[in-house]
Design a protein around this motif. Structure first.
Motif, PDB file in Angstrom:
ATOM      1  N   SER A  22       0.861  -1.190   0.000  1.00 50.97           N
ATOM      2  CA  SER A  22       0.000   0.000   0.000  1.00 50.97           C
ATOM      3  C   SER A  22       0.894   1.235   0.000  1.00 50.97           C
ATOM      4  CB  SER A  22      -0.967  -0.001   1.179  1.00 50.97           C
ATOM      5  OG  SER A  22      -0.269   0.084   2.392  1.00 50.97           O
ATOM      6  N   LEU A  23       0.302   2.364  -0.317  1.00 50.15           N
ATOM      7  CA  LEU A  23       1.077   3.573  -0.584  1.00 50.15           C
ATOM      8  C   LEU A  23       1.877   4.079   0.607  1.00 50.15           C
ATOM      9  CD1 LEU A  23       1.719   5.551  -2.856  1.00 50.15           C
ATOM     10  CD2 LEU A  23      -0.242   6.906  -2.113  1.00 50.15           C
ATOM     11  N   LEU A  24       1.247   4.224   1.765  1.00 50.35           N
ATOM     12  CA  LEU A  24       1.925   4.840   2.905  1.00 50.35           C
ATOM     13  C   LEU A  24       2.394   3.806   3.917  1.00 50.35           C
ATOM     14  CD1 LEU A  24      -0.396   7.889   3.622  1.00 50.35           C
ATOM     15  CD2 LEU A  24       1.696   7.831   2.271  1.00 50.35           C
ATOM     16  N   ALA A  25       3.571   4.038   4.489  1.00 44.19           N
ATOM     17  CA  ALA A  25       4.085   3.167   5.546  1.00 44.19           C
ATOM     18  C   ALA A  25       3.324   3.386   6.841  1.00 44.19           C
ATOM     19  CB  ALA A  25       5.578   3.408   5.757  1.00 44.19           C
ATOM     20  N   SER A  26       2.887   4.632   7.085  1.00 46.44           N
ATOM     21  CA  SER A  26       2.114   4.945   8.294  1.00 46.44           C
ATOM     22  C   SER A  26       1.382   6.259   8.085  1.00 46.44           C
ATOM     23  CB  SER A  26       3.035   5.040   9.512  1.00 46.44           C
ATOM     24  OG  SER A  26       3.950   6.103   9.349  1.00 46.44           O
ATOM     25  N   GLY A  27       0.424   6.514   8.961  1.00 44.60           N
ATOM     26  CA  GLY A  27      -0.304   7.774   8.918  1.00 44.60           C
ATOM     27  C   GLY A  27      -1.320   7.840   7.800  1.00 44.60           C
ATOM     28  N   ALA A  28      -1.777   9.052   7.541  1.00 46.44           N
ATOM     29  CA  ALA A  28      -2.756   9.322   6.487  1.00 46.44           C
ATOM     30  C   ALA A  28      -2.300  10.557   5.722  1.00 46.44           C
ATOM     31  CB  ALA A  28      -4.137   9.545   7.082  1.00 46.44           C
ATOM     32  N   GLU A  29      -2.456  10.516   4.406  1.00 51.10           N
ATOM     33  CA  GLU A  29      -1.986  11.631   3.590  1.00 51.10           C
ATOM     34  C   GLU A  29      -2.678  11.618   2.235  1.00 51.10           C
ATOM     35  OE1 GLU A  29       2.207  13.231   1.622  1.00 51.10           O
ATOM     36  OE2 GLU A  29       2.261  11.673   3.146  1.00 51.10           O
ATOM     37  N   THR A  30      -2.924  12.801   1.717  1.00 56.09           N
ATOM     38  CA  THR A  30      -3.358  12.955   0.335  1.00 56.09           C
ATOM     39  C   THR A  30      -2.160  13.457  -0.452  1.00 56.09           C
ATOM     40  OG1 THR A  30      -5.643  13.395   0.960  1.00 56.09           O
ATOM     41  CG2 THR A  30      -4.951  14.143  -1.208  1.00 56.09           C
ATOM     42  N   VAL A  31      -1.821  12.747  -1.511  1.00 58.40           N
ATOM     43  CA  VAL A  31      -0.641  13.034  -2.322  1.00 58.40           C
ATOM     44  C   VAL A  31      -1.092  13.751  -3.593  1.00 58.40           C
ATOM     45  CG1 VAL A  31       1.331  12.015  -3.520  1.00 58.40           C
ATOM     46  CG2 VAL A  31       0.467  10.964  -1.416  1.00 58.40           C
ATOM     47  N   GLY A  32      -0.422  14.854  -3.916  1.00 55.50           N
ATOM     48  CA  GLY A  32      -0.746  15.600  -5.118  1.00 55.50           C
ATOM     49  C   GLY A  32      -1.715  16.727  -4.813  1.00 55.50           C
ATOM     50  N   PRO A  33      -2.038  17.502  -5.835  1.00 47.73           N
ATOM     51  CA  PRO A  33      -1.754  17.281  -7.245  1.00 47.73           C
ATOM     52  C   PRO A  33      -0.348  17.740  -7.655  1.00 47.73           C
ATOM     53  CG  PRO A  33      -3.066  19.264  -6.987  1.00 47.73           C
ATOM     54  CD  PRO A  33      -2.888  18.672  -5.609  1.00 47.73           C
ATOM     55  N   PHE A  34       0.148  17.156  -8.739  1.00 47.86           N
ATOM     56  CA  PHE A  34       1.438  17.504  -9.324  1.00 47.86           C
ATOM     57  C   PHE A  34       1.217  17.965 -10.762  1.00 47.86           C
ATOM     58  CE2 PHE A  34       2.346  14.024  -6.273  1.00 47.86           C
ATOM     59  CZ  PHE A  34       3.083  14.758  -5.360  1.00 47.86           C
ATOM     60  N   ASN A  35       2.140  18.755 -11.292  1.00 49.41           N
ATOM     61  CA  ASN A  35       2.030  19.273 -12.658  1.00 49.41           C
ATOM     62  C   ASN A  35       2.330  18.233 -13.732  1.00 49.41           C
ATOM     63  OD1 ASN A  35       1.297  21.854 -11.819  1.00 49.41           O
ATOM     64  ND2 ASN A  35       3.418  22.497 -11.612  1.00 49.41           N
ATOM     65  N   SER A  36       2.934  17.116 -13.347  1.00 46.57           N
ATOM     66  CA  SER A  36       3.257  16.068 -14.312  1.00 46.57           C
ATOM     67  C   SER A  36       3.039  14.704 -13.665  1.00 46.57           C
ATOM     68  CB  SER A  36       4.712  16.208 -14.783  1.00 46.57           C
ATOM     69  OG  SER A  36       5.580  16.056 -13.683  1.00 46.57           O
ATOM     70  N   HIS A  37       3.077  13.661 -14.479  1.00 51.61           N
ATOM     71  CA  HIS A  37       2.955  12.308 -13.951  1.00 51.61           C
ATOM     72  C   HIS A  37       4.105  12.077 -12.970  1.00 51.61           C
ATOM     73  CE1 HIS A  37      -0.073  11.726 -16.906  1.00 51.61           C
ATOM     74  NE2 HIS A  37       0.751  11.587 -17.932  1.00 51.61           N
ATOM     75  N   THR A  38       3.806  11.492 -11.821  1.00 51.30           N
ATOM     76  CA  THR A  38       4.785  11.316 -10.754  1.00 51.30           C
ATOM     77  C   THR A  38       4.804   9.863 -10.295  1.00 51.30           C
ATOM     78  OG1 THR A  38       4.347  13.578 -10.034  1.00 51.30           O
ATOM     79  CG2 THR A  38       5.453  12.140  -8.459  1.00 51.30           C
ATOM     80  N   THR A  39       5.988   9.286 -10.196  1.00 56.36           N
ATOM     81  CA  THR A  39       6.116   7.897  -9.763  1.00 56.36           C
ATOM     82  C   THR A  39       5.571   7.712  -8.353  1.00 56.36           C
ATOM     83  OG1 THR A  39       8.073   7.587 -11.148  1.00 56.36           O
ATOM     84  CG2 THR A  39       7.750   6.011  -9.355  1.00 56.36           C
ATOM     85  N   LEU A  40       4.747   6.686  -8.183  1.00 55.63           N
ATOM     86  CA  LEU A  40       4.228   6.330  -6.861  1.00 55.63           C
ATOM     87  C   LEU A  40       5.114   5.261  -6.250  1.00 55.63           C
ATOM     88  CD1 LEU A  40       0.417   6.157  -7.665  1.00 55.63           C
ATOM     89  CD2 LEU A  40       1.555   7.815  -6.186  1.00 55.63           C
TER      90      LEU A  40
END
Length: 151
Positions: A22-40
């Motif tokens: 899963s995306l996060l190791a711990s906690g809660a977060e909303t990632v983005g937005p970014f101006n270009s495609h960004t590696t997850l």
């Protein structure tokens, strides 16, 4: 772990390969937005049999030639201007996208694909530009894959 099967004049090594993260190791977060495609980079690794997934880069590297299956589930908070989306890439080329634009509430998107990979092929997810992706201790956003059979 490798299993070796002996046939007359043939040595076949079956490699066991599977991962889920899963995306996060711990906690809660909303990632983005970014101006270009960004590696997850999916940092909470639940399983990594064969160690083909790298939680530091987000890259899955095929250890053997074969048919592999991948699935990804993306969650984001609804927003009028920012969708939720990610694209699965093979060696940097876009293969399949999971995309949802929901102006309110939560947005869920998912996709899966079976690919023939060569040794060293790299699979990873890119967050779609201008999108927002969320994860928390509930593990909403995940990436998984496994070797179906070697070729």
């Amino acid at each position: 772990m490798e299993m070796t099967i002996f046939f007359p004049a043939l040595l076949l090594i079956l490699k066991r390969v599977a991962f889920s993260a899963s995306l996060l190791a711990s906690g809660a977060e909303t990632v983005g937005p970014f101006n270009s495609h960004t590696t997850l980079v999916f940092r909470h690794v639940v399983s990594n049999i064969g160690n083909a997934y790298n939680p530091n880069t987000g890259f899955f590297t095929a250890p053997v030639r074969g048919a592999y299956h991948f699935e990804f589930y993306i969650y984001g908070p609804g927003h009028a201007s920012h969708p939720t989306g990610a694209v699965l890439t093979k060696n940097g080329a876009h293969i399949f996208i999971a995309y949802e634009h929901q102006p309110t509430h939560g947005a869920n998107a998912a996709n899966g694909v079976t690919l023939l990979l060569e040794v060293g092929d790299i699979i990873f997810l890119r967050q779609w530009q201008n999108s927002r992706i969320h994860d928390s201790q509930n593990r909403h956003t995940t990436f998984s894959g496994h070797l179906l059979f070697p070729m």
